[in-house]
Design an enzyme around this catalytic site. Structure first.
Site, PDB file in Angstrom:
ATOM      1  N   CYS A 155       1.342  -1.574  -0.225  1.00 22.35           N
ATOM      2  CA  CYS A 155       0.064   0.433   0.447  1.00 22.35           C
ATOM      3  C   CYS A 155       0.613   1.375   0.341  1.00 22.35           C
ATOM      4  O   CYS A 155       1.041   1.589   1.531  1.00 22.35           O
ATOM      5  CB  CYS A 155      -0.714   0.270   0.935  1.00 22.35           C
ATOM      6  SG  CYS A 155      -1.799  -1.620   1.302  1.00 22.35           S
ATOM      7  N   ALA A 156       1.380   1.383  -1.146  1.00 24.22           N
ATOM      8  CA  ALA A 156       2.802   2.382  -0.706  1.00 24.22           C
ATOM      9  C   ALA A 156       2.200   3.426  -1.206  1.00 24.22           C
ATOM     10  O   ALA A 156       3.410   4.745  -0.774  1.00 24.22           O
ATOM     11  CB  ALA A 156       3.586   2.387  -2.581  1.00 24.22           C
ATOM     12  N   GLY A 159       4.580   7.610  -1.183  1.00 22.12           N
ATOM     13  CA  GLY A 159       5.832   6.710  -1.746  1.00 22.12           C
ATOM     14  C   GLY A 159       6.731   7.499  -0.443  1.00 22.12           C
ATOM     15  O   GLY A 159       8.107   6.724  -0.900  1.00 22.12           O
ATOM     16  N   LYS A 161       7.647   5.814   2.357  1.00 24.67           N
ATOM     17  CA  LYS A 161       8.362   4.667   3.020  1.00 24.67           C
ATOM     18  C   LYS A 161       8.501   3.586   1.559  1.00 24.67           C
ATOM     19  O   LYS A 161       9.997   3.325   1.953  1.00 24.67           O
ATOM     20  CB  LYS A 161       6.904   3.620   3.241  1.00 24.67           C
ATOM     21  CG  LYS A 161       6.306   4.237   4.861  1.00 24.67           C
ATOM     22  CD  LYS A 161       5.578   3.422   5.462  1.00 24.67           C
ATOM     23  CE  LYS A 161       4.412   4.059   6.287  1.00 24.67           C
ATOM     24  NZ  LYS A 161       4.048   5.502   5.461  1.00 24.67           N
ATOM     25  N   GLU A 181      -0.240   0.336  -5.422  1.00 28.48           N
ATOM     26  CA  GLU A 181      -1.196   1.439  -4.908  1.00 28.48           C
ATOM     27  C   GLU A 181      -2.516   1.452  -5.418  1.00 28.48           C
ATOM     28  O   GLU A 181      -2.488   0.812  -6.940  1.00 28.48           O
ATOM     29  CB  GLU A 181      -1.122   2.695  -4.979  1.00 28.48           C
ATOM     30  CG  GLU A 181      -1.448   3.556  -4.470  1.00 28.48           C
ATOM     31  CD  GLU A 181      -2.174   3.621  -3.171  1.00 28.48           C
ATOM     32  OE1 GLU A 181      -3.965   3.708  -3.620  1.00 28.48           O
ATOM     33  OE2 GLU A 181      -1.348   3.375  -1.896  1.00 28.48           O
ATOM     34  N   CYS A 297      -1.425   3.458  11.282  1.00 26.44           N
ATOM     35  CA  CYS A 297      -1.244   4.778  12.370  1.00 26.44           C
ATOM     36  C   CYS A 297      -2.577   4.799  13.036  1.00 26.44           C
ATOM     37  O   CYS A 297      -2.821   5.623  13.063  1.00 26.44           O
ATOM     38  CB  CYS A 297      -0.956   6.150  11.744  1.00 26.44           C
ATOM     39  SG  CYS A 297      -2.375   6.174  10.254  1.00 26.44           S
TER      40      CYS A 297
END
Length: 380
Positions: A155-156, A159, A161, A181, A297
């Site tokens: 789940c990029a 970007g 990470k 994504e 998060c």
């Protein structure tokens, strides 16, 4: 939470506080609610793929200092750039009133020397054990016949990470990073960040995929970029980062009510179902001996400890492993009390699994709330 605050945001926060009162001490919950009403400090990292020597790093930091002096011309020493205790390339501004948008037009940012990213979101990519991911130098297999390692960011976008993975494991090797994504608009931001941060010679080994992570599959098509773009991976992955969509409790801000508006326990349950589907797919995409880092998060155990217990229960060959970067260690985190081992009775973890090896980050002015766990798939 202020008694004078009314409206939908207040009602949602009250429901959140009631739900999480079973998981956190009253003092912890009060501190969270107070933090939700204040701006977080701006953080960034120096991109070592572009800033390749000390002079480039110093120049990028000097540009930030110059802008800060312009913003605070009357008292130039009021805002300091603080280096992160656990990442020598990461920095944070001492004054939360300075926002990233005030620095975005710097030439150092345009050239990809700087990337604005929260400190918490820098943690997951730093938690992989690097030793199995040291691939051959650029150019293919090494003298011993070692093949390039393949890494997947499920789940990029946006970007940050992904480019950390490229910097750490692909920029100086022949390793390959696949960035998946699902959202067409978000993948555009992913593409822009890869173009800005990743040097052109490295980019052919960074594959961007527009697709649902739950539909990724391994097919015998070789490393054909066209097949990869169609969500068909050429082999099982050596490492997978799943920074999962979540309810976002760790990023709540009353200054940005949209971060709170959709929250409910029903929404948490919806996110949990999605996360478990992604975790199951990640297991099937991971080679034996490979490693999976799962992060969110958010704060509740439903999307964190409970999901780890679930996926290990479904796939007993998965084992919880220590994070390469032990941020629960005060010697590494700088003594910050908001870093702590995950698990514990109040978070519903009674499985006997070593959940203390995972990490919880409670929200503060410096950090968003986060959860990170590393798992290893035992070889058959």
């Amino acid at each position: 939470m202020s008694a004078r605050r009314t409206g939908p945001t207040a009602k949602t926060l009250a429901a959140f506080a009631d739900a999480r009162s079973r998981h956190f001490a009253p003092s912890e919950l009060a501190a969270m609610l107070a933090v939700f009403g204040k701006p977080r400090r701006t953080s960034f990292r120096v991109n070592a793929m572009r800033a390749t020597d000390a002079a480039a790093v110093d120049g990028a930091l000097a540009a930030v200092r110059q802008r800060l002096s312009e913003l605070h011309a009357r008292n130039r020493d009021t805002v300091r750039i603080r280096r992160c205790a656990w990442n020598s390339h990461a920095f944070q501004l001492s004054d939360p009133s300075v926002r990233a948008r005030q620095l975005m037009d710097l030439d150092a940012h345009a050239r990809g020397l700087l990337h604005f990213q929260s400190l918490s979101s820098m943690i997951p990519a730093a938690c992989f054990d690097p030793s199995p991911l040291v691939g051959p130098a650029s150019g293919g297999a090494d003298a011993a016949g070692a093949q390039p390692r393949w890494l997947l960011d499920m789940c990029a976008a946006p970007g940050g990470k992904t480019t950390q993975l490229v910097e750490a494991f692909a920029a100086r090797t022949s390793n390959v990073v696949v960035a998946n994504e699902i959202h067409p608009l978000r993948i555009q931001r992913l593409e822009r960040n890869i173009a800005a941060l990743v040097p052109e010679p490295v980019r052919p080994r960074v594959h961007q995929v527009l697709g649902d992570g739950r539909r990724l599959a391994v097919a015998a098509h070789g490393a054909d970029p066209a097949a990869i773009a169609q969500s068909k991976l050429p082999r099982l992955m050596d490492a997978i980062l799943l920074d999962a969509p979540c309810s976002g409790e760790g990023t709540f801000s009353t200054l940005e009510p949209q971060t709170i508006a959709v929250w409910s326990l029903d929404f948490v349950a919806k996110m949990q179902r999605l996360q478990r589907q992604l975790l199951d797919r990640a297991f099937h995409l991971l080679r034996p001996g490979g490693q999976l880092v799962y992060s969110t998060c958010t704060l509740g155990p439903e999307e964190n400890e409970a999901n780890i217990e679930w996926v290990v229960g479904q796939h007993p060959s998965l084992e919880i492993a220590p994070l390469h970067l032990d941020l629960a260690d005060p010697a590494i985190n700088g003594g910050l009390a908001n870093f702590r081992p995950a698990g514990g009775p109040s978070l519903g973890s009674r499985s006997g699994l070593p959940l203390h090896l995972a990490l919880r980050v409670l929200p503060t002015a410096e950090y968003e709330g986060f959860f990170v766990c590393r798992l290893v798939k035992r070889a058959a």
